[in-house]
Design a protein around this motif. Structure first.
Motif, PDB file in Angstrom:
ATOM      1  N   ARG A  72       0.811  -1.211   0.000  1.00  0.00           N
ATOM      2  CA  ARG A  72       0.000   0.000   0.000  1.00  0.00           C
ATOM      3  C   ARG A  72       0.850   1.269   0.000  1.00  0.00           C
ATOM      4  O   ARG A  72       0.408   2.314   0.459  1.00  0.00           O
ATOM      5  CB  ARG A  72      -0.940  -0.029   1.206  1.00  0.00           C
ATOM      6  CG  ARG A  72      -2.022  -1.089   1.084  1.00  0.00           C
ATOM      7  CD  ARG A  72      -2.770  -1.288   2.386  1.00  0.00           C
ATOM      8  NE  ARG A  72      -1.944  -1.946   3.392  1.00  0.00           N
ATOM      9  CZ  ARG A  72      -2.342  -2.191   4.632  1.00  0.00           C
ATOM     10  NH1 ARG A  72      -3.521  -1.803   5.035  1.00  0.00           N
ATOM     11  NH2 ARG A  72      -1.550  -2.805   5.473  1.00  0.00           N
ATOM     12  N   GLN A  73       2.068   1.163  -0.538  1.00  0.00           N
ATOM     13  CA  GLN A  73       2.958   2.307  -0.598  1.00  0.00           C
ATOM     14  C   GLN A  73       3.463   2.486  -2.018  1.00  0.00           C
ATOM     15  O   GLN A  73       3.920   1.545  -2.666  1.00  0.00           O
ATOM     16  CB  GLN A  73       4.147   2.099   0.359  1.00  0.00           C
ATOM     17  CG  GLN A  73       5.097   3.276   0.436  1.00  0.00           C
ATOM     18  CD  GLN A  73       6.313   2.970   1.296  1.00  0.00           C
ATOM     19  OE1 GLN A  73       6.765   1.826   1.379  1.00  0.00           O
ATOM     20  NE2 GLN A  73       6.859   3.991   1.943  1.00  0.00           N
ATOM     21  N   PHE A  74       3.371   3.720  -2.500  1.00  0.00           N
ATOM     22  CA  PHE A  74       3.771   4.030  -3.875  1.00  0.00           C
ATOM     23  C   PHE A  74       4.627   5.279  -3.820  1.00  0.00           C
ATOM     24  O   PHE A  74       4.218   6.282  -3.213  1.00  0.00           O
ATOM     25  CB  PHE A  74       2.521   4.262  -4.737  1.00  0.00           C
ATOM     26  CG  PHE A  74       2.688   3.990  -6.199  1.00  0.00           C
ATOM     27  CD1 PHE A  74       1.796   4.554  -7.108  1.00  0.00           C
ATOM     28  CD2 PHE A  74       3.681   3.173  -6.701  1.00  0.00           C
ATOM     29  CE1 PHE A  74       1.901   4.298  -8.467  1.00  0.00           C
ATOM     30  CE2 PHE A  74       3.812   2.918  -8.051  1.00  0.00           C
ATOM     31  CZ  PHE A  74       2.912   3.478  -8.931  1.00  0.00           C
ATOM     32  N   ILE A  75       5.807   5.234  -4.420  1.00  0.00           N
ATOM     33  CA  ILE A  75       6.758   6.343  -4.323  1.00  0.00           C
ATOM     34  C   ILE A  75       7.115   6.844  -5.706  1.00  0.00           C
ATOM     35  O   ILE A  75       7.365   6.041  -6.620  1.00  0.00           O
ATOM     36  CB  ILE A  75       8.029   5.906  -3.570  1.00  0.00           C
ATOM     37  CG1 ILE A  75       7.657   5.518  -2.132  1.00  0.00           C
ATOM     38  CG2 ILE A  75       9.068   7.015  -3.563  1.00  0.00           C
ATOM     39  CD1 ILE A  75       8.797   4.898  -1.348  1.00  0.00           C
ATOM     40  N   LEU A  76       7.102   8.140  -5.864  1.00  0.00           N
ATOM     41  CA  LEU A  76       7.511   8.783  -7.119  1.00  0.00           C
ATOM     42  C   LEU A  76       8.841   9.478  -6.874  1.00  0.00           C
ATOM     43  O   LEU A  76       8.977  10.218  -5.902  1.00  0.00           O
ATOM     44  CB  LEU A  76       6.459   9.798  -7.571  1.00  0.00           C
ATOM     45  CG  LEU A  76       6.717  10.506  -8.902  1.00  0.00           C
ATOM     46  CD1 LEU A  76       6.586   9.530 -10.065  1.00  0.00           C
ATOM     47  CD2 LEU A  76       5.755  11.677  -9.075  1.00  0.00           C
ATOM     48  N   SER A  77       9.812   9.239  -7.761  1.00  0.00           N
ATOM     49  CA  SER A  77      11.156   9.761  -7.538  1.00  0.00           C
ATOM     50  C   SER A  77      11.743  10.373  -8.798  1.00  0.00           C
ATOM     51  O   SER A  77      11.289  10.098  -9.912  1.00  0.00           O
ATOM     52  CB  SER A  77      12.096   8.633  -7.081  1.00  0.00           C
ATOM     53  OG  SER A  77      11.611   7.986  -5.939  1.00  0.00           O
ATOM     54  N   SER A  78      12.737  11.196  -8.565  1.00  0.00           N
ATOM     55  CA  SER A  78      13.544  11.719  -9.661  1.00  0.00           C
ATOM     56  C   SER A  78      14.958  11.951  -9.132  1.00  0.00           C
ATOM     57  O   SER A  78      15.135  12.356  -7.983  1.00  0.00           O
ATOM     58  CB  SER A  78      12.973  13.022 -10.205  1.00  0.00           C
ATOM     59  OG  SER A  78      13.839  13.583 -11.168  1.00  0.00           O
ATOM     60  N   LYS A  79      15.945  11.704  -9.976  1.00  0.00           N
ATOM     61  CA  LYS A  79      17.329  11.962  -9.557  1.00  0.00           C
ATOM     62  C   LYS A  79      17.685  13.420  -9.765  1.00  0.00           C
ATOM     63  O   LYS A  79      18.443  14.017  -8.994  1.00  0.00           O
ATOM     64  CB  LYS A  79      18.284  11.062 -10.339  1.00  0.00           C
ATOM     65  CG  LYS A  79      18.142   9.590 -10.014  1.00  0.00           C
ATOM     66  CD  LYS A  79      19.147   8.755 -10.795  1.00  0.00           C
ATOM     67  CE  LYS A  79      19.009   7.287 -10.433  1.00  0.00           C
ATOM     68  NZ  LYS A  79      19.957   6.427 -11.220  1.00  0.00           N
ATOM     69  N   LYS A  80      17.135  14.028 -10.830  1.00  0.00           N
ATOM     70  CA  LYS A  80      17.433  15.432 -11.133  1.00  0.00           C
ATOM     71  C   LYS A  80      16.185  16.084 -11.691  1.00  0.00           C
ATOM     72  O   LYS A  80      15.761  15.794 -12.813  1.00  0.00           O
ATOM     73  CB  LYS A  80      18.570  15.558 -12.149  1.00  0.00           C
ATOM     74  CG  LYS A  80      19.947  15.210 -11.614  1.00  0.00           C
ATOM     75  CD  LYS A  80      21.017  15.502 -12.657  1.00  0.00           C
ATOM     76  CE  LYS A  80      22.406  15.236 -12.103  1.00  0.00           C
ATOM     77  NZ  LYS A  80      23.472  15.566 -13.093  1.00  0.00           N
TER      78      LYS A  80
END
Lengths: 117, 112
Positions: A72-80
């Motif tokens: 039930r965990q969703f993560i949105l990421s970006s390096k730059k």
């Protein structure tokens, strides 16, 4: 009842910095999870969706990535981050069905407003 | 590439019924009509959906024409808190995911 949380609510980041937005859902198991972006004056754009832990489908190739480390965990990421990454990021969930008949209502979180300077 | 057409804006007096129209003339037999709304700076809120029969819940009623080419969302007693952009969407049933595509929607302004 089911609840969806997103944090932070607002974020101001410089260009080139990393990003991590988190979404969690309570009160349901094995949901479909979605990340959308809504740019100012524009419609909703689906970025990623997930049907299970570690299963991520990307709709739009870009410098963003998503992960689902827990059910039930969703993560949105970006390096730059880029200037064009500014927008209103929305997480949504829906019931995951095991049959193909029937459409699944999506329920949205409160959103994270990201400004990249 | 929204498949629906809605008026850009509407006004409604507080306490009166708000009737929001939507045209979806190219709807397919396997597509549902969904309504969401988005209050300023908040996430979209699901309101109601239907296939071909009229539907009612605690928030609204959905009237779908017999040929399914148009529908009307009815808020029976509009309040100031109902001021929002209302989106009408068609979605097929089945499949691995349902990508929501919002058009420009209708900005409903409820007046005191």
């Amino acid at each position: 009842s089911q609840t969806i949380h997103q944090w932070p609510a607002t974020l101001v980041q410089p260009v080139g910095s990393p990003l991590s937005l988190e979404c969690t859902v309570e009160g349901t198991s094995n949901p479909n999870l979605y990340w959308y972006r809504q740019a100012a004056g524009r419609g909703l754009q689906l970025l990623f969706y997930s049907v299970g832990i570690g299963q991520i489908s990307s709709e739009v190739p870009q410098n963003l990535s998503a992960s689902r480390p827990q059910d039930r965990q969703f993560i949105l990421s970006s390096k730059k981050l880029l200037l064009s990454d500014s927008g209103f990021y929305l997480c949504a969930w829906s019931v995951q069905r095991t049959i193909t008949f029937g459409t699944d209502t999506q329920y949205f979180g409160p959103g994270t407003r990201l400004t990249v300077l | 590439d929204a498949k629906t057409t809605q008026p850009p804006s509407m006004d409604c007096a507080e306490g009166r019924a708000a009737n929001l129209p939507c045209n979806h003339s190219t709807i397919s037999g396997n597509e549902y009509v969904y309504w969401y709304r988005q209050i300023h700076s908040q996430g979209p809120q699901y309101i109601i959906h239907g296939l071909k029969n009229n539907e009612t819940n605690e928030m609204a009623s959905l009237i779908i024409t017999e040929d399914r080419k148009s529908s009307t969302l009815i808020l029976p007693h509009a309040t100031l808190r109902d001021t929002a952009v209302y989106y009408c969407i068609v979605l097929p049933y089945g499949g691995a995911t349902n990508k929501l595509i919002f058009g420009t929607g209708t900005l409903l302004a409820v007046q005191p």
